[in-house]
Design a protein around this motif. Structure first.
Motif, mmCIF file in Angstrom:
data_model
loop_
_atom_site.group_PDB
_atom_site.id
_atom_site.type_symbol
_atom_site.label_atom_id
_atom_site.label_comp_id
_atom_site.label_asym_id
_atom_site.label_seq_id
_atom_site.Cartn_x
_atom_site.Cartn_y
_atom_site.Cartn_z
ATOM 1 N N PRO A 111 43.396 -66.166 -107.622
ATOM 2 C CA PRO A 111 42.509 -65.086 -107.140
ATOM 3 C C PRO A 111 43.112 -63.700 -107.342
ATOM 4 O O PRO A 111 44.296 -63.584 -107.652
ATOM 5 N N PRO A 112 42.305 -62.672 -107.171
ATOM 6 C CA PRO A 112 42.816 -61.299 -107.230
ATOM 7 C C PRO A 112 43.999 -61.156 -106.288
ATOM 8 O O PRO A 112 43.994 -61.719 -105.195
ATOM 9 N N THR A 113 44.996 -60.426 -106.719
ATOM 10 C CA THR A 113 46.194 -60.329 -105.904
ATOM 11 C C THR A 113 46.368 -58.923 -105.359
ATOM 12 O O THR A 113 45.832 -57.957 -105.891
ATOM 13 N N TYR A 114 47.127 -58.860 -104.324
ATOM 14 C CA TYR A 114 47.325 -57.625 -103.598
ATOM 15 C C TYR A 114 48.788 -57.272 -103.661
ATOM 16 O O TYR A 114 49.636 -58.038 -103.218
#
Lengths: 455, 321
Positions: free
Chosen positions: B202-205
């Motif tokens: 998933p999109p990462t932070y």
């Protein structure tokens, strides 16, 4: 070699009454490209882009199809398509009219391009200062959702494409693709170190491609008309039509579409010639970041290769023309102040260099220049060029270096006459200019720590 | 201390945050939103945004001070931006700007709040010289017409823009629009955000202001990504949804509990020490409930101008690395 001259391709719907509304857009061939795209595979569309030879219209001229082919498809991460609509290069006004007059062209281009790279999520990063465009694009996207061109099930095919409209907040640097991604992630717009490149680690660490508005909008046209249609204009290496922004001292400045490879002189003629019959003195071929050229260059064909051979860049297609009343030092000073203001502050050469270069240029323009200032300017420029993360540092030096190269006598005249020889700026006497005389010493003197004897 | 922002603003902000797979992406829109309420970025506005996206006030201050459109002084209903880049300057923009400063004896009319600034290229050089009223384009104009434009703004009635054919909205209205609060397809984006966090990768932070890709899988605790944190902690992370399975507006659960993200971080081998800001545990829970009356905690009083300065320092260090 294709045809040159004025064309009506991507701008052909600009004058259609009400085409910003989806119903009118559909009556003029709108979303037909998308219907074709839904029947094509990703590889076919990337190949189409390569066959047409579309080169990125945001300034660098990198082949768009090739850029798309770099996207890894098997990472298990979402793929992102990001549209760079943060148009702010001085002199550039092609994306704004496109979105203003034919906004669905971009929406359709986004869906098609998303399908081409298997991206299910697209972001349009729109310049914040375009208040009217924010409303217009918002309405266009909402309409496209209503009609089923966007969403979880694009036109009933089971394919998905969602589109975000994200407004910036005024920072030129966010036109640089990695700075744009930083800004989109809610950070200060400072460029990232590359590699890794956005193709593999872009938005949220996922595979991403960032393309200009004009590049993205070209795909629906290609889908409808084929690569040969695009190649009927321009040259072998620079094919296609180009939205040109022609401004400055011409009779009718404006946004015009020309085939690449059209001689610059022909473009000037198409704008009614130089204003009031005055002579051209110098010009930027593609925005303030592209080195100045001289009247000797006006017969050059306007394509990536020819402009580059002449020592400048095609940039964004922003032709800014200046007549003989204009002072090259004054124009260069304004450009430099622009870059000084817009430097993000990440890299020392650009952050500090912009500050010092404007001081020296202001000193020249106000009649306080010293003979050694010309060498000083060049020396500082040489220490900035190629030493910053992104191209802003290089862009900062290009008006100065090219100004000194082509118009050194003008700079020298500012020193020898002790004033601007064209009288653009009133001379400032030394007592008023103490700040520009010894700025560093003054800064130290004002430093409270220094005053307290602590440094 | 009562929140300076209405329940409606709290609710709007929460809905904007939920559009993005990573909460921090909502920061620029939220800053526009608080600016539309208070006509500039205040300490309260910074604290509000920090709470909504799970950042420290220093981090928000660093972002707010980077962008020109976030004003540090109050702006009245009308903001005039005069382009002073070469093409506009030579066509008369320079003179128009000088006249404005003389007429107002500075940059702001104390009576009407009308504010004047110089702007860099506004992307409309065929209209040179250009003046924007609340980011609505006017030009080309003579110096006299420029003076009249200022006068009409001071009288509270700017004319219709020749470019858009519309009268400029007030500063508050345009800022609200720029926050995206008026975007009609919001529900679709809420669904899109949940889809994005459900991917295998998933999109990462990224935490902190560094170039290092130190990330939390599944977005961040404050955004919709928080859902993935909780599911991961409970061992129930599902495969990405099939394109057609996500219909209807999914229920968006309240943001993560503090335990969940830490657990996930440990399991994935990401050192939890890389969280350089407090997980937005308690505050975020408030946000989920939609509009607490005490959004600005007591410390908001000292939330301070220093926030920006601190962050500047951080960035300088980073730049010199």
């Amino acid at each position: 070699m294709g045809a040159t001259g004025k064309v009506s391709a991507m701008s052909s719907r600009y004058d259609v009454e009400g085409v910003h509304d989806i119903d009118v857009y559909e009556q003029h061939g709108g979303y037909e490209g998308l219907r074709i795209a839904l029947e094509r595979t990703s590889d076919e569309m990337i190949q189409l882009m390569k066959d047409a030879g579309v080169r990125g219209r945001g300034g660098a001229g990198f082949p768009t199809g090739l850029k798309w082919s770099f996207i890894p498809q098997d990472t298990g991460a979402p793929i992102y398509l990001v549209c760079n609509a943060d148009e702010s290069e001085p002199g550039t006004f092609k994306d704004r009219p496109l979105m203003e007059r034919d906004p669905h062209q971009l929406v359709e281009g986004m869906v098609c391009s998303g399908l081409a790279i298997n991206a299910e999520y697209g972001y349009i990063y729109l310049r914040g200062e375009f208040g009217f465009l924010s409303r217009r694009m918002s309405k266009a996207i909402a309409q496209a959702y209503e009609k089923g061109y966007l969403g979880d099930d694009v036109m009933g095919t089971g394919k998905r494409f969602h589109l975000y409209l994200h407004r910036g907040a005024a920072a030129y640097i966010c036109g640089e693709e990695t700075a744009l991604l930083e800004s989109l992630e809610g950070r200060r717009g400072q460029p990232r170190l590359r590699p890794p490149f956005p193709a593999t680690h872009g938005l949220y660490g996922c595979p991403t491609t960032v393309n200009n508005v004009e590049s993205i909008s070209s795909l629906p046209w290609l889908l409808r008309n084929g690569a040969d249609w695009y190649r009927q204009w321009g040259t072998e290496k620079s094919p296609g039509p180009k939205l040109m922004c022609i401004s400055g001292d011409v009779e009718q400045p404006g946004n015009h579409e020309f085939a690449l490879g059209t001689p610059i002189s022909e473009m000037i003629e198409a704008c009614g010639g130089m204003k009031d019959g005055k002579e051209l003195a110098f010009f930027n071929p593609g925005g303030s970041s592209t080195p100045y050229l001289t009247p000797a260059h006006v017969d050059l064909p306007y394509d990536f290769e020819s402009i580059s051979e002449a020592g400048s860049l095609l940039g964004t297609g922003a032709l800014m023309l200046y007549n003989t009343d204009r002072c090259i030092v004054d124009v260069t000073l304004r450009y430099t102040e622009f870059y000084e203001h817009e430097s993000c502050g990440k890299c020392t050469p650009c952050r500090e260099g912009g500050y010092w270069l404007s001081q020296v240029l202001r000193r020249l323009e106000t009649g306080n220049g010293r003979p050694e200032d010309l060498e000083l300017l060049q020396d500082v420029c040489d220490n900035i060029f190629g030493r910053s993360f992104c191209a802003l540092g290089d862009a900062l030096t290009s008006p100065i270096s090219s100004g000194l190269k082509h118009f050194r006598a003008e700079f020298e005249a500012h020193v020898t006459e002790g004033r601007c020889p064209r009288g653009v700026t009133e001379p400032v006497r030394r007592e008023d200019s103490s700040l520009i005389e010894q700025p560093f010493a003054r800064r130290v003197a004002q430093d409270p720590l220094a005053a307290a004897g602590l440094v | 201390m009562a929140s300076p922002f209405s329940d409606e603003i709290h609710d709007t902000a929460d809905r904007i945050v939920r559009r993005y797979p990573v909460a921090r992406s909502a920061l620029l829109p939220l800053l526009h939103l608080v600016q539309s309420e208070q006509n500039h970025i205040t300490d309260q506005g910074v604290a509000f945004c920090a709470e909504k996206v799970g950042l420290t006030r220093a981090e928000v201050g660093a972002v707010a001070t980077f962008y020109t459109m976030y004003k540090r002084e109050p702006v009245g209903d009308w903001l005039l931006s005069v382009c002073t880049n070469p093409v506009c300057k030579q066509a008369g923009g320079g003179q128009i700007y000088e006249n404005y400063k003389t007429a107002l004896d500075g940059h702001r009319d104390p009576e009407t709040g009308v504010t004047v600034e110089h702007a860099e290229c506004l992307g409309i050089c065929d209209g040179a010289p250009v003046v924007q009223v609340n980011y609505e384009m006017f030009g080309p104009m003579t110096v006299d017409e420029g003076d009249q434009l200022l006068a009409s703004c001071r009288a509270g009635a700017p004319p219709v823009s020749p470019w858009s054919g519309e009268k400029p909205p007030t500063f508050a209205e345009v800022e609200r629009d720029l926050s995206g609060a008026n975007d009609a397809w919001e529900d679709q984006l809420h669904r899109a955000a949940l889809q994005q966090i459900a991917f295998d990768r998933p999109p990462t932070y990224r935490t902190g202001e560094t170039d290092l890709p130190v990330t939390f899988p599944g977005g961040d605790p404050a955004g919709v990504g928080g859902a993935a944190f909780r599911e991961a902690a409970a061992g129930t992370v599902a495969a990405p949804p099939a394109p057609t399975t996500t219909t209807g507006t999914p229920e968006v659960e309240p943001p993560a509990t503090p335990e969940a993200p830490v657990a996930e971080a440990d399991e994935s081998g990401t050192p939890s020490a890389t969280i350089d800001h407090p997980p937005p545990a308690a505050e975020a829970e408030h946000a989920g409930e939609g509009g607490p009356a005490d959004a600005a905690p007591d410390e908001a009083a000292d939330a301070d101008a220093e926030a920006g300065a601190d962050a500047q320092d951080t960035d300088e260090t980073q730049g010199d690395r």
